[in-house]
Design an enzyme around this catalytic site. Structure first.
Site, mmCIF file in Angstrom:
data_model
loop_
_atom_site.group_PDB
_atom_site.id
_atom_site.type_symbol
_atom_site.label_atom_id
_atom_site.label_comp_id
_atom_site.label_asym_id
_atom_site.label_seq_id
_atom_site.Cartn_x
_atom_site.Cartn_y
_atom_site.Cartn_z
ATOM 1 N N HIS A 156 0.549 -0.869 0.185
ATOM 2 C CA HIS A 156 -0.250 -0.502 0.372
ATOM 3 C C HIS A 156 0.827 1.252 -0.200
ATOM 4 O O HIS A 156 2.327 1.274 0.002
ATOM 5 C CB HIS A 156 -0.567 0.127 1.197
ATOM 6 C CG HIS A 156 -2.053 -1.384 1.017
ATOM 7 N ND1 HIS A 156 -1.536 -2.035 1.642
ATOM 8 C CD2 HIS A 156 -3.424 -0.786 0.726
ATOM 9 C CE1 HIS A 156 -3.479 -2.908 1.565
ATOM 10 N NE2 HIS A 156 -4.378 -1.957 0.953
ATOM 11 N N LYS A 160 -0.376 4.892 4.514
ATOM 12 C CA LYS A 160 -1.585 3.739 4.912
ATOM 13 C C LYS A 160 -0.938 2.934 6.672
ATOM 14 O O LYS A 160 0.127 2.831 6.448
ATOM 15 C CB LYS A 160 -1.642 2.230 4.630
ATOM 16 C CG LYS A 160 -2.719 1.459 4.772
ATOM 17 C CD LYS A 160 -2.789 0.022 4.448
ATOM 18 C CE LYS A 160 -3.944 -0.703 4.917
ATOM 19 N NZ LYS A 160 -5.511 -0.398 5.405
#
Length: 269
Positions: A156, A160
């Site tokens: 990600h 995040k």
């Protein structure tokens, strides 16, 4: 069909803005409330302008009493204060699609408790493809059984906050369920260090945080001589927004209180 009155909670966040933008091309839903944190920079701003899709006349507010105008909520806000938000949904008798990750045991219990009073749908990931991947992972894990090593890699963007991702945990639970395990008993979150010895039957997790990666997940099922890799990649966050809207429409059709998932929406159970 008459349009559904939708409230978005976490309206100023990355995914809240995506849902608001997606409503521009939705024939099923219309935005009636955009909720954010009190005293935030976005409070009082037109939510459409904030989402980059043009003014829509719905300003971001922290007043949860506006939920009385909504048929359903999509909640993409942060996990802190979820319990208070759940109480607001219950007070206003409004079903909610909860798309919050990084939940603790208390918040999970609160969701299930609220689901005895009204329809609650929990989706760690609203992508249709990811939920199909989860079903495939469970089936593959059941076929291979305990003979397979299972490892889950997720990637990600650098902003995040939780690792492993809620989606990776969703896939881990599917793999564990497929071979009759509980993830809490077999999860391995740290493969680093010279003293970290692989335990047969464990399910391992690895996380990458780099650049602007939207979301990538690969499940490895490996036995001697062969392996299966099941991979899903997201190119645009609109995928999650469209899935959340699909879940919200489905949830308004449920007449009974209960705890639901994307598997129910997609008929995967």
């Amino acid at each position: 069909m008459e349009q559904i009155n939708l409230a978005v909670v976490g309206a100023s966040g990355r995914m809240g803005r995506q849902v608001i933008a997606a409503l521009n091309h939705s024939a099923d839903c219309k935005l009636v409330a955009a909720l954010g944190r009190a005293n935030s920079e976005s409070e009082g701003i037109d939510s459409g302008v904030l989402a980059g899709c043009g003014a829509n006349g719905v300003k971001v507010t922290a007043d949860f009493s506006i939920l009385e105008t909504a048929d359903v909520v999509i909640d993409f806000a942060l996990p802190d204060a979820l319990n208070e938000r759940l109480q607001a949904y219950q007070n206003n008798s409004v079903p909610a699609v909860i798309c919050v990750t990084g939940l603790d045991n208390d918040s999970e219990s609160a969701m299930h408790s609220t689901a005895t009073k009204l329809p609650i749908l929990y989706a760690a990931n609203t992508s249709v493809g990811i939920n199909l991947l989860s079903a495939l992972t469970e089936k593959a894990s059941r076929v291979f059984g305990s003979a397979a090593d299972v490892e889950i890699l997720e990637a990600h963007h650098t902003n995040k906050k939780d690792a492993p991702s809620g989606t990776a945990l969703l896939l881990g639970e599917a793999a564990a369920r497929g071979r009759g395990q509980k993830l809490i008993d077999v999860a391995a979150y740290d493969r680093n260090g010279k003293d970290q010895i692989h335990q047969p039957g464990s399910i391992g997790f690895a996380s990458i945080r780099a650049g602007d990666i939207v979301g990538e997940h690969t499940v490895y099922l490996v036995v001697a001589g062969e392996r299966i890799e099941l991979t899903h990649r997201v190119a645009n966050r609109s995928t999650f927004a469209d899935g959340a809207l699909r879940a919200a429409v489905w949830l308004t059709q449920q007449k009974s209180a209960g705890f639901y998932t994307m598997n129910d929406v997609l008929g995967l159970d």
